[in-house]
Design a protein around this motif. Structure first.
Motif, PDB file in Angstrom:
ATOM      1  N   LYS A  92      -2.659   5.434  -3.143  1.00  0.00           N
ATOM      2  CA  LYS A  92      -3.897   5.960  -2.582  1.00  0.00           C
ATOM      3  C   LYS A  92      -4.003   7.397  -3.073  1.00  0.00           C
ATOM      4  N   TYR A 128     -10.291   0.307  -5.638  1.00  0.00           N
ATOM      5  CA  TYR A 128     -10.957  -0.178  -4.436  1.00  0.00           C
ATOM      6  C   TYR A 128     -11.952   0.858  -3.939  1.00  0.00           C
ATOM      7  N   ILE A 184      -8.946  -2.169   1.898  1.00  0.00           N
ATOM      8  CA  ILE A 184      -8.467  -2.724   0.629  1.00  0.00           C
ATOM      9  C   ILE A 184      -8.708  -4.234   0.573  1.00  0.00           C
ATOM     10  N   TYR A 220      -7.762   3.432  -3.299  1.00  0.00           N
ATOM     11  CA  TYR A 220      -6.524   2.769  -3.681  1.00  0.00           C
ATOM     12  C   TYR A 220      -6.666   2.341  -5.133  1.00  0.00           C
ATOM     13  N   TYR A 257      -4.527  -0.075  -7.794  1.00  0.00           N
ATOM     14  CA  TYR A 257      -3.450  -1.055  -7.834  1.00  0.00           C
ATOM     15  C   TYR A 257      -3.259  -1.546  -9.258  1.00  0.00           C
ATOM     16  N   ASN A 258      -2.037  -1.396  -9.787  1.00  0.00           N
ATOM     17  CA  ASN A 258      -1.705  -1.852 -11.129  1.00  0.00           C
ATOM     18  C   ASN A 258      -1.110  -3.246 -11.025  1.00  0.00           C
ATOM     19  N   ASN A 259      -1.925  -4.252 -11.294  1.00  0.00           N
ATOM     20  CA  ASN A 259      -1.481  -5.640 -11.239  1.00  0.00           C
ATOM     21  C   ASN A 259      -1.272  -6.190 -12.652  1.00  0.00           C
ATOM     22  N   CYS A 296      -7.151  -8.697  -6.692  1.00  0.00           N
ATOM     23  CA  CYS A 296      -7.062  -8.054  -8.001  1.00  0.00           C
ATOM     24  C   CYS A 296      -6.416  -9.051  -8.956  1.00  0.00           C
ATOM     25  N   LEU A 355      -4.805  -8.767  -2.475  1.00  0.00           N
ATOM     26  CA  LEU A 355      -5.630  -7.606  -2.810  1.00  0.00           C
ATOM     27  C   LEU A 355      -6.844  -7.937  -3.665  1.00  0.00           C
ATOM     28  N   ARG A 366       2.569  -1.832  -8.583  1.00  0.00           N
ATOM     29  CA  ARG A 366       2.553  -0.746  -7.595  1.00  0.00           C
ATOM     30  C   ARG A 366       1.126  -0.317  -7.294  1.00  0.00           C
ATOM     31  N   SER A 367       0.958   0.296  -6.125  1.00  0.00           N
ATOM     32  CA  SER A 367      -0.350   0.822  -5.740  1.00  0.00           C
ATOM     33  C   SER A 367      -0.198   2.253  -5.276  1.00  0.00           C
ATOM     34  N   LEU A 424       0.793  -1.211   0.000  1.00  0.00           N
ATOM     35  CA  LEU A 424       0.000   0.000   0.000  1.00  0.00           C
ATOM     36  C   LEU A 424       0.827   1.262   0.000  1.00  0.00           C
TER      37      LEU A 424
END
Length: 121
Positions: free
Chosen positions: A107, A44, A50, A74, A76-78, A36, A34, A104-105, A18
């Motif tokens: 907020k 999120y 999260i 948040y 989040y690039n998964n 994801c 997460l 990376r994530s 995070l």
């Protein structure tokens, strides 16, 4: 005691994910932690944990308009292979001051952003 150590390790892993600028240790761990899916960018819920899972996820390259995404969330690039996720102020995918690297994530207050752009490496 073993359960407490396991929970403590999981919380430490999540806290590392995070923090802006940190890298997930592996895509499989990030997906499980997460909720994801690998290869997606997830947003999120506002004000929710999260751990509750994303409200929306994106998996196609290109620009998509954001709807009803206000205040702090948040993101989040998964994605894999170095793909990027850009948050854009214009609905057509231009004026994109925030770029999130794969794994990376962040907020961020999404109120000023009107689109998200997934970019191939």
């Amino acid at each position: 005691m073993k359960l407490l150590n396991s929970v403590g390790s999981s919380l430490f892993f999540l806290s590392a994910l995070l923090l802006p600028g940190t890298t997930a240790t592996s895509p499989a761990q990030a997906q499980n932690a997460l909720l994801c899916s690998r290869g997606t960018v997830c947003i999120y819920p506002e004000g929710a944990s999260i751990l509750s899972g994303p409200t929306v996820s994106y998996y196609r390259y290109g620009t998509t308009k954001l709807y009803n995404q206000y205040n702090e969330h948040y993101v989040y690039n998964n994605q894999t292979g170095g793909a990027l996720a850009a948050l854009c102020k214009n609905s057509n995918g231009t004026n994109c001051p925030i770029v999130i690297a794969a794994g990376r994530s962040l907020k961020i207050n999404l109120t000023p952003y009107n689109s998200i752009k997934l970019i191939k490496p």
